[in-house]
Write an enzyme that holds these catalytic residues in place. Structure first.
Site, PDB file in Angstrom:
ATOM      1  N   CYS A 185       0.826  -1.205   0.000  1.00 53.36           N
ATOM      2  CA  CYS A 185       0.000   0.000   0.000  1.00 53.36           C
ATOM      3  C   CYS A 185       0.862   1.258   0.000  1.00 53.36           C
ATOM      4  O   CYS A 185       2.028   1.223   0.386  1.00 53.36           O
ATOM      5  CB  CYS A 185      -0.857   0.016   1.240  1.00 53.36           C
ATOM      6  SG  CYS A 185      -1.852  -1.443   1.435  1.00 53.36           S
ATOM      7  N   ARG A 210       4.977   0.027  -6.197  1.00 51.37           N
ATOM      8  CA  ARG A 210       4.962  -0.837  -5.021  1.00 51.37           C
ATOM      9  C   ARG A 210       3.952  -1.964  -5.144  1.00 51.37           C
ATOM     10  O   ARG A 210       4.017  -2.928  -4.401  1.00 51.37           O
ATOM     11  CB  ARG A 210       4.640   0.001  -3.785  1.00 51.37           C
ATOM     12  CG  ARG A 210       5.658   1.086  -3.530  1.00 51.37           C
ATOM     13  CD  ARG A 210       5.160   2.040  -2.484  1.00 51.37           C
ATOM     14  NE  ARG A 210       5.048   1.367  -1.205  1.00 51.37           N
ATOM     15  CZ  ARG A 210       6.013   1.310  -0.305  1.00 51.37           C
ATOM     16  NH1 ARG A 210       7.158   1.894  -0.552  1.00 51.37           N
ATOM     17  NH2 ARG A 210       5.848   0.677   0.821  1.00 51.37           N
ATOM     18  N   TRP A 217      -3.066  -2.672  -1.428  1.00 52.80           N
ATOM     19  CA  TRP A 217      -2.717  -4.053  -1.785  1.00 52.80           C
ATOM     20  C   TRP A 217      -3.434  -4.919  -0.761  1.00 52.80           C
ATOM     21  O   TRP A 217      -3.126  -4.872   0.422  1.00 52.80           O
ATOM     22  CB  TRP A 217      -1.199  -4.216  -1.707  1.00 52.80           C
ATOM     23  CG  TRP A 217      -0.677  -5.530  -2.204  1.00 52.80           C
ATOM     24  CD1 TRP A 217      -0.406  -5.880  -3.499  1.00 52.80           C
ATOM     25  CD2 TRP A 217      -0.303  -6.667  -1.403  1.00 52.80           C
ATOM     26  NE1 TRP A 217       0.102  -7.156  -3.549  1.00 52.80           N
ATOM     27  CE2 TRP A 217       0.165  -7.662  -2.283  1.00 52.80           C
ATOM     28  CE3 TRP A 217      -0.334  -6.941  -0.037  1.00 52.80           C
ATOM     29  CZ2 TRP A 217       0.606  -8.907  -1.854  1.00 52.80           C
ATOM     30  CZ3 TRP A 217       0.111  -8.190   0.396  1.00 52.80           C
ATOM     31  CH2 TRP A 217       0.574  -9.149  -0.505  1.00 52.80           C
ATOM     32  N   ASN A 236      -1.654   1.953   5.954  1.00 59.94           N
ATOM     33  CA  ASN A 236      -0.753   0.882   5.493  1.00 59.94           C
ATOM     34  C   ASN A 236      -0.458  -0.006   6.684  1.00 59.94           C
ATOM     35  O   ASN A 236      -0.260   0.510   7.786  1.00 59.94           O
ATOM     36  CB  ASN A 236       0.594   1.450   5.025  1.00 59.94           C
ATOM     37  CG  ASN A 236       0.497   2.175   3.706  1.00 59.94           C
ATOM     38  OD1 ASN A 236      -0.565   2.250   3.115  1.00 59.94           O
ATOM     39  ND2 ASN A 236       1.610   2.726   3.269  1.00 59.94           N
ATOM     40  N   GLY A 237      -0.364  -1.303   6.464  1.00 57.12           N
ATOM     41  CA  GLY A 237      -0.010  -2.212   7.551  1.00 57.12           C
ATOM     42  C   GLY A 237      -1.150  -3.146   7.890  1.00 57.12           C
ATOM     43  O   GLY A 237      -2.126  -3.256   7.124  1.00 57.12           O
ATOM     44  N   GLU A 265      18.329 -17.038  -8.688  1.00 57.59           N
ATOM     45  CA  GLU A 265      17.902 -15.673  -9.000  1.00 57.59           C
ATOM     46  C   GLU A 265      17.303 -15.595 -10.416  1.00 57.59           C
ATOM     47  O   GLU A 265      16.284 -14.945 -10.632  1.00 57.59           O
ATOM     48  CB  GLU A 265      19.086 -14.710  -8.823  1.00 57.59           C
ATOM     49  CG  GLU A 265      18.842 -13.270  -9.225  1.00 57.59           C
ATOM     50  CD  GLU A 265      17.658 -12.595  -8.528  1.00 57.59           C
ATOM     51  OE1 GLU A 265      17.118 -13.134  -7.558  1.00 57.59           O
ATOM     52  OE2 GLU A 265      17.263 -11.522  -9.007  1.00 57.59           O
ATOM     53  N   LYS A 270      13.504 -14.476 -11.280  1.00 57.65           N
ATOM     54  CA  LYS A 270      13.169 -13.368 -12.196  1.00 57.65           C
ATOM     55  C   LYS A 270      12.133 -13.839 -13.204  1.00 57.65           C
ATOM     56  O   LYS A 270      11.164 -13.143 -13.480  1.00 57.65           O
ATOM     57  CB  LYS A 270      14.415 -12.884 -12.971  1.00 57.65           C
ATOM     58  CG  LYS A 270      15.388 -12.044 -12.217  1.00 57.65           C
ATOM     59  CD  LYS A 270      14.940 -10.613 -11.970  1.00 57.65           C
ATOM     60  CE  LYS A 270      14.221 -10.468 -10.677  1.00 57.65           C
ATOM     61  NZ  LYS A 270      14.986 -10.414  -9.460  1.00 57.65           N
ATOM     62  N   GLU A 280       8.628 -14.390 -11.498  1.00 57.96           N
ATOM     63  CA  GLU A 280       7.857 -13.249 -11.008  1.00 57.96           C
ATOM     64  C   GLU A 280       7.324 -12.347 -12.107  1.00 57.96           C
ATOM     65  O   GLU A 280       6.271 -11.759 -11.942  1.00 57.96           O
ATOM     66  CB  GLU A 280       8.612 -12.454  -9.939  1.00 57.96           C
ATOM     67  CG  GLU A 280       9.787 -11.661 -10.407  1.00 57.96           C
ATOM     68  CD  GLU A 280      10.431 -10.852  -9.275  1.00 57.96           C
ATOM     69  OE1 GLU A 280       9.749 -10.410  -8.357  1.00 57.96           O
ATOM     70  OE2 GLU A 280      11.657 -10.666  -9.348  1.00 57.96           O
ATOM     71  N   HIS A 314      18.813 -36.577  -8.233  1.00 63.75           N
ATOM     72  CA  HIS A 314      18.190 -37.085  -7.009  1.00 63.75           C
ATOM     73  C   HIS A 314      16.689 -36.816  -6.976  1.00 63.75           C
ATOM     74  O   HIS A 314      16.084 -36.787  -5.901  1.00 63.75           O
ATOM     75  CB  HIS A 314      18.869 -36.466  -5.779  1.00 63.75           C
ATOM     76  CG  HIS A 314      20.310 -36.834  -5.669  1.00 63.75           C
ATOM     77  ND1 HIS A 314      20.733 -38.108  -5.355  1.00 63.75           N
ATOM     78  CD2 HIS A 314      21.436 -36.116  -5.897  1.00 63.75           C
ATOM     79  CE1 HIS A 314      22.056 -38.143  -5.364  1.00 63.75           C
ATOM     80  NE2 HIS A 314      22.505 -36.945  -5.699  1.00 63.75           N
ATOM     81  N   LYS A 340       6.618  -4.041  -4.285  1.00 58.81           N
ATOM     82  CA  LYS A 340       8.046  -3.706  -4.237  1.00 58.81           C
ATOM     83  C   LYS A 340       8.588  -3.805  -2.817  1.00 58.81           C
ATOM     84  O   LYS A 340       9.688  -4.289  -2.610  1.00 58.81           O
ATOM     85  CB  LYS A 340       8.247  -2.295  -4.809  1.00 58.81           C
ATOM     86  CG  LYS A 340       9.704  -1.889  -4.950  1.00 58.81           C
ATOM     87  CD  LYS A 340      10.404  -2.678  -6.045  1.00 58.81           C
ATOM     88  CE  LYS A 340      11.856  -2.324  -6.197  1.00 58.81           C
ATOM     89  NZ  LYS A 340      12.595  -3.372  -6.941  1.00 58.81           N
TER      90      LYS A 340
HETATM   91  O1  M6R Z   1      13.389  -5.083  -0.334  1.00 57.29           O
HETATM   92  P1  M6R Z   1      13.916  -6.460  -0.123  1.00 57.29           P
HETATM   93  O2  M6R Z   1      15.189  -6.716  -0.836  1.00 57.29           O
HETATM   94  O3  M6R Z   1      14.026  -6.814   1.336  1.00 57.29           O
HETATM   95  O4  M6R Z   1      12.810  -7.399  -0.738  1.00 57.29           O
HETATM   96  C1  M6R Z   1      12.890  -8.780  -0.676  1.00 57.29           C
HETATM   97  C2  M6R Z   1      12.033  -9.418  -1.736  1.00 57.29           C
HETATM   98  O5  M6R Z   1      10.694  -9.098  -1.535  1.00 57.29           O
HETATM   99  C3  M6R Z   1      12.455  -8.979  -3.142  1.00 57.29           C
HETATM  100  O6  M6R Z   1      13.796  -9.234  -3.374  1.00 57.29           O
HETATM  101  C4  M6R Z   1      11.615  -9.703  -4.194  1.00 57.29           C
HETATM  102  O7  M6R Z   1      11.926 -11.060  -4.194  1.00 57.29           O
HETATM  103  C5  M6R Z   1      11.863  -9.059  -5.560  1.00 57.29           C
HETATM  104  N1  M6R Z   1      10.620  -8.769  -6.194  1.00 57.29           N
HETATM  105  C6  M6R Z   1      12.634  -9.902  -6.479  1.00 57.29           C
HETATM  106  O8  M6R Z   1      12.762  -9.351  -7.735  1.00 57.29           O
END
Ligand code: M6R
Length: 615
Positions: free
Chosen positions: A2, A27, A77, A103-104, A487, A491, A494, A510, A610
């Site tokens: 949010c 975000r 959100w 927010n929260g 990683e 990517k 997501e 395995h 974000k």
């Molecule tokens: O802000 P942060 O690095 O703590 O966030 C952690 C994850 O939420 C963040 O890396 C998320 O996995 C990304 N969207 C990856 O691209």
């Protein structure tokens, strides 16, 4: 997640709030809304989906607006209650005179709701936020003072909140409060702002006051008053934001993600700047505020992080153990907090986070602080909550990252780990001096090598075109590039919603090998010159024998790879230990182009945010 923005002043309030929300859009959100104080009335506008819908709603109802001078806006959100119009913020009390954005998560909202229902409050939504609206209205009825009403209300809230409140009977005042969720006040000339994050206000002011937990801000056009939970005035420092508004522009790129991928060479130069002068001088890392004698004797480090930052942490573990011989444990913050760790005052705990606001990591860091550990934070947001918890702080200086998918912040985190591991090695004298010089020489070359990758992406694009219709992928590697496999797969998942798994190449046999056939591409990361190349090659052969489609990501010039693999993505020659900084780039681009071909919302993938400010 949010986002909140509030404004009181002489500018076009709708425009300021809309711009602020647009700058928080990255975000992630599913509905948006605004409450405007106009000619003594509070007028509410809410829509589901993207901000364009809110813009249209404001346009359609513009005849209702005369001259708003104060307002609060929100992007939501969903946590409690589905994304719907009724659950969108702002929320109101029974009579509609009081509005709240939040927010929260309020953990005790059910109990509060029950009590308020008994008092006659009528709830319209399923949100925890609406409880705050009724609660503050109830307190206002007793105190007849909005600041006191907010203070008395937040004393009853458990959980995390950043809230902004307006009341019809209190003209041109916004009251904000926070606990475990960020909130700041932007200071202007005859105008003031309140927001959950700096991008919301950066177009208008760089002067900021960060609220701390349990503080309450009363914001008018010409005054900002900050008090603690007991009503005592708090003298706050006005800080100046380090970013320019241009950071929020795509600068001609189709997406922020592509722009941010292309920024990586300069980001790396930035990280090295002032820390690595030349190959003969030691790494300067004054940010690490631990006595050198203590560092010399350090025998345990714990690194905690989430998502992409966790992958940087895995590389960090590899480097620190390899260069400095210190044992390192890496754990997802969300698991660390449920374990009886052996963390103590002699453990260095490193928290890694792009946003510095990730709730799981903040909780884990607080836990480590309770055990008296020295906490080192590596973050792209030196203005964040996490940074405030740090004993030592390494800001990675990647510049604001707008795309939800972390790219440049990842390379900046990796570079910070290279510097930290070398710094520890230099203090401990654990590495051969010539080897250190060679590493430093290569580190300085990395930006140019990334520029080389970025200057010709045709093979990556061809690969994306060829494989964008596949439903599953496995990314494999060994050693320091295992994190690159994790990683790369993250990517792809997501932003394209394709199922991709990063796996240790040796583990393939395995279990996962059972899934291999012509519908399953296997992407192998193979860097020659080190200890893993031949083994990953053999594991790729095993996959080929099961008819899997093969993609290689390699710095090898061996032409025979073109016979084994369906596509070979080549990167410049690099030593294995430094290669994660290069291998991540084609994997970011591959994910980007696949998502692009599939027409996905690259910068704002569904369901993601974000900064993940809830546990
Ligand atoms: O802000 P942060 O690095 O703590 O966030 C952690 C994850 O939420 C963040 O890396 C998320 O996995 C990304 N969207 C990856 O691209």
């Amino acid at each position: 997640m949010c986002g909140i923005v509030g404004y009181v002043g002489n500018r076009d309030v709708v425009e300021v709030l809309f711009k602020g929300l647009t700058n928080l859009e990255y975000r992630g959100y599913d509905s948006a809304g605004m409450a405007l104080r106009d000619e003594g009335e509070i007028k509410i506008f809410k829509t589901l989906g993207k901000l364009i819908n809110l813009k249209n709603e404001l346009e359609n109802r513009k005849s209702e607006l005369i001259h708003p001078v104060c307002g609060i806006g929100h992007i939501r959100w969903a946590t409690h209650g589905s994304p719907s119009l009724v659950n969108a913020h702002p929320h109101t009390c029974n009579c509609g005179r009081l509005v709240v954005v939040h927010n929260g998560i309020i953990e005790n909202y059910k109990e509060l709701r029950e009590e308020l229902i008994k008092k006659g409050c009528k709830f319209k939504s399923q949100t925890d936020t609406e409880t705050i609206a009724h609660l503050v209205a109830d307190e206002y009825a007793k105190a007849k003072n909005l600041e006191i009403a907010v203070r008395n209300s937040v004393k009853k809230l458990q959980g995390a909140y950043a809230i902004c409140v307006m009341h019809k009977d209190v003209p041109d005042v916004i009251v904000g409060a926070r606990k475990h969720a960020p909130m700041l006040v932007g200071i202007g000339e005859n105008e003031n702002f309140i927001a959950s994050d700096t991008p919301a206000i950066i177009e208008y002011t760089k002067k900021t006051i960060y609220l701390d937990d349990n503080e309450i801000a009363v914001v008018t056009k010409d005054s900002v008053k900050i008090t603690d939970i007991d009503g005592n005035l708090v003298n706050k420092k006005v800080e100046v934001l380090p970013w320019e508004p241009v950071a929020l522009s795509k600068l001609g790129y189709k997406h922020f993600m592509l722009k941010e991928i292309h920024e990586q060479p300069d980001v790396i130069r930035n990280v090295l700047n002032g820390k690595l002068f030349d190959i003969d001088s030691p790494i300067i890392l004054n940010e690490v505020k631990i006595d050198k004698d203590i560092l010399k004797k350090l025998n345990k480090i714990e690194i905690i992080a989430c998502g992409t930052s966790l992958h940087a942490a895995i590389v960090g573990k590899y480097l620190i153990e390899d260069f400095a011989g210190i044992s390192v444990e890496v754990e997802a913050s969300s698991e660390y907090i449920y374990r009886k760790t052996t963390t103590d005052a002699s453990t260095l705990v490193i928290g890694v986070s792009q946003s510095g606001e990730t709730a799981d990591t903040i909780t884990a860091i607080k836990q480590a602080r309770e055990k008296k550990s020295h906490v080192l934070i590596i973050t792209n947001r030196p203005d964040s909550n996490m940074a405030r918890l740090a004993d030592s702080l390494i800001p990675v200086n990647a510049g604001i990252e707008v795309s939800v998918a972390a790219t440049k912040s990842y390379t900046a985190q990796l570079m910070s780990f290279y510097l930290l591991a070398l710094h520890l090695a230099e203090i401990k004298g654990s590495l051969d001096k010539e080897y250190i010089k060679n590493l430093k020489h290569e580190l300085i070359q990395l930006p140019t090598k990334i520029e080389e990758i970025l200057s010709n992406t045709s093979v990556i694009q061809e690969c994306a075109r060829k494989f964008s219709s596949y439903k599953n992928f496995i990314y494999i590697s060994r050693g320091v590039n295992l994190a690159s496999a994790y990683e790369g797969a993250l990517k792809l998942k997501e932003i394209s919603y394709i199922n991709a798994t990063g796996y240790p190449a040796g583990e393939l046999k395995h279990g996962p090998i059972a899934m291999l056939d012509e519908t399953m591409p296997v992407l192998s990361i193979l860097i020659p010159g080190g200890i893993t190349y031949e083994k990953v090659l053999s594991n790729s052969e095993e996959a080929k024998a099961r008819n899997a489609k093969l993609i290689a990501l390699t710095s090898s010039n061996d032409k025979s790879l073109d016979n084994l693999f369906d596509i070979v993505i080549r990167i410049p020659s690099v030593s294995e230990i430094l290669s994660p900084v290069l291998t991540c780039v084609p994997l970011q681009l591959l994910a980007y182009y696949i998502a692009e071909f599939l027409g996905k919302d690259v910068d704002q993938p569904r369901n993601l945010a974000k900064s993940v400010t809830v546990e």
